[in-house]
Design a protein around this motif. Sequence first.
Motif, PDB file in Angstrom:
ATOM      1  N   ILE A  16      -1.700  13.694   4.930  1.00 34.61           N
ATOM      2  CA  ILE A  16      -3.058  13.239   5.214  1.00 34.61           C
ATOM      3  C   ILE A  16      -3.052  12.511   6.552  1.00 34.61           C
ATOM      4  O   ILE A  16      -1.989  12.168   7.082  1.00 34.61           O
ATOM      5  CB  ILE A  16      -3.608  12.321   4.108  1.00 34.61           C
ATOM      6  CG1 ILE A  16      -2.737  11.064   3.959  1.00 34.61           C
ATOM      7  CG2 ILE A  16      -3.686  13.082   2.787  1.00 34.61           C
ATOM      8  CD1 ILE A  16      -3.274  10.067   2.944  1.00 34.61           C
ATOM      9  N   THR A  17      -4.246  12.278   7.089  1.00 32.61           N
ATOM     10  CA  THR A  17      -4.383  11.591   8.366  1.00 32.61           C
ATOM     11  C   THR A  17      -5.185  10.316   8.178  1.00 32.61           C
ATOM     12  O   THR A  17      -6.280  10.334   7.609  1.00 32.61           O
ATOM     13  CB  THR A  17      -5.074  12.493   9.407  1.00 32.61           C
ATOM     14  OG1 THR A  17      -4.255  13.642   9.646  1.00 32.61           O
ATOM     15  CG2 THR A  17      -5.261  11.744  10.726  1.00 32.61           C
ATOM     16  N   ILE A  39      -7.386   1.712  -5.947  1.00 33.76           N
ATOM     17  CA  ILE A  39      -6.514   2.729  -6.519  1.00 33.76           C
ATOM     18  C   ILE A  39      -7.375   3.686  -7.332  1.00 33.76           C
ATOM     19  O   ILE A  39      -7.843   3.325  -8.412  1.00 33.76           O
ATOM     20  CB  ILE A  39      -5.448   2.105  -7.441  1.00 33.76           C
ATOM     21  CG1 ILE A  39      -4.632   1.055  -6.671  1.00 33.76           C
ATOM     22  CG2 ILE A  39      -4.534   3.191  -8.011  1.00 33.76           C
ATOM     23  CD1 ILE A  39      -3.680   0.280  -7.551  1.00 33.76           C
ATOM     24  N   PRO A  40      -7.626   4.905  -6.848  1.00 38.27           N
ATOM     25  CA  PRO A  40      -7.338   5.373  -5.489  1.00 38.27           C
ATOM     26  C   PRO A  40      -8.254   4.675  -4.492  1.00 38.27           C
ATOM     27  O   PRO A  40      -9.285   4.091  -4.872  1.00 38.27           O
ATOM     28  CB  PRO A  40      -7.623   6.872  -5.562  1.00 38.27           C
ATOM     29  CG  PRO A  40      -8.670   6.989  -6.627  1.00 38.27           C
ATOM     30  CD  PRO A  40      -8.337   5.921  -7.648  1.00 38.27           C
ATOM     31  N   SER A  41      -7.905   4.733  -3.232  1.00 32.91           N
ATOM     32  CA  SER A  41      -8.648   3.985  -2.229  1.00 32.91           C
ATOM     33  C   SER A  41     -10.070   4.518  -2.069  1.00 32.91           C
ATOM     34  O   SER A  41     -10.344   5.693  -2.280  1.00 32.91           O
ATOM     35  CB  SER A  41      -7.926   4.047  -0.886  1.00 32.91           C
ATOM     36  OG  SER A  41      -7.940   5.366  -0.372  1.00 32.91           O
ATOM     37  N   LYS A  55      -6.088  10.696   0.368  1.00 37.81           N
ATOM     38  CA  LYS A  55      -6.993  11.562   1.126  1.00 37.81           C
ATOM     39  C   LYS A  55      -7.148  11.012   2.541  1.00 37.81           C
ATOM     40  O   LYS A  55      -6.933   9.822   2.789  1.00 37.81           O
ATOM     41  CB  LYS A  55      -8.367  11.640   0.449  1.00 37.81           C
ATOM     42  CG  LYS A  55      -8.338  12.305  -0.922  1.00 37.81           C
ATOM     43  CD  LYS A  55      -9.740  12.372  -1.516  1.00 37.81           C
ATOM     44  CE  LYS A  55      -9.738  13.043  -2.885  1.00 37.81           C
ATOM     45  NZ  LYS A  55     -11.101  13.110  -3.474  1.00 37.81           N
ATOM     46  N   ASP A  56      -7.557  11.878   3.466  1.00 38.95           N
ATOM     47  CA  ASP A  56      -7.782  11.457   4.844  1.00 38.95           C
ATOM     48  C   ASP A  56      -8.752  10.275   4.898  1.00 38.95           C
ATOM     49  O   ASP A  56      -9.696  10.183   4.108  1.00 38.95           O
ATOM     50  CB  ASP A  56      -8.384  12.597   5.669  1.00 38.95           C
ATOM     51  CG  ASP A  56      -7.428  13.767   5.861  1.00 38.95           C
ATOM     52  OD1 ASP A  56      -6.227  13.610   5.596  1.00 38.95           O
ATOM     53  OD2 ASP A  56      -7.904  14.839   6.292  1.00 38.95           O
ATOM     54  N   ALA A 105       0.831  -1.206   0.000  1.00 33.46           N
ATOM     55  CA  ALA A 105       0.000   0.000   0.000  1.00 33.46           C
ATOM     56  C   ALA A 105       0.866   1.258   0.000  1.00 33.46           C
ATOM     57  O   ALA A 105       1.973   1.271   0.549  1.00 33.46           O
ATOM     58  CB  ALA A 105      -0.928   0.006   1.208  1.00 33.46           C
ATOM     59  N   LYS A 106       0.348   2.318  -0.605  1.00 33.26           N
ATOM     60  CA  LYS A 106       1.023   3.603  -0.656  1.00 33.26           C
ATOM     61  C   LYS A 106       0.113   4.651  -0.017  1.00 33.26           C
ATOM     62  O   LYS A 106      -1.024   4.840  -0.453  1.00 33.26           O
ATOM     63  CB  LYS A 106       1.343   4.015  -2.104  1.00 33.26           C
ATOM     64  CG  LYS A 106       1.980   2.906  -2.944  1.00 33.26           C
ATOM     65  CD  LYS A 106       3.274   2.380  -2.368  1.00 33.26           C
ATOM     66  CE  LYS A 106       3.818   1.215  -3.208  1.00 33.26           C
ATOM     67  NZ  LYS A 106       4.990   0.575  -2.573  1.00 33.26           N
TER      68      LYS A 106
END
Length: 201
Positions: free
Chosen positions: A134-135, A161-163, A150-151, A128-129
């Motif tokens: 971000i938090t 991807i993106p999550s 993104k948070d 994972a990247k």
Amino acid sequence: MRMREDIQAVLQRDPAARSALEVLLCYPGLHAIWMHRINHALWNADFYTLARFGSHISRFLTGVEIHPAAQIGRRFFIDHGMGVVIGETTVIGDDVTIYQQVTLGGTGKKKDKRHPTIEDGVVIGAGAKVLGNITIGARAQIGSGSVVVKDLPPDCTAVGIPSRIIVKNGQPLSKDPAQAGPSPSDPMRQDEEGLPLYPNH
């Protein structure tokens, strides 16, 4: 004692760990964390070049690259470890687990905070990247191979991807394609087909 606490954390989280001696001798992620503590102390004492050199040696020995300025909490567990990269302004809370080839990376060329903040109890799957300032909220889980930019809120599971978030507060989200459906090329489609989020042993 912090070292004993670290060993116990491995024994509790890794079913392949058979004894404290095995963990002490055979877990490069653990060795990387211990060396990081030395390098972090050197960094905080303004021995910047020596700290960076120490982190370079640690990467050579363990396959784990941790910038000496990164802030890491207690009972941090890096399973396997090879290919893990943790950037300069990363902040990691307590009881965090990450697997091999995870990147906690920065975006842009700013000198200020540009790496993630990982709150307590987060689990990040292999490959994972997590990128940028971000938090990742407490107890969140990030599936293997995901890219997070993104948070994420606490107590969620994110994949893709993106999550995207597929579970929040223990409840699966709608599979309506307009809300949560994966794209046809999404390599994380396997997570919704019952395969493990964190392939490991």
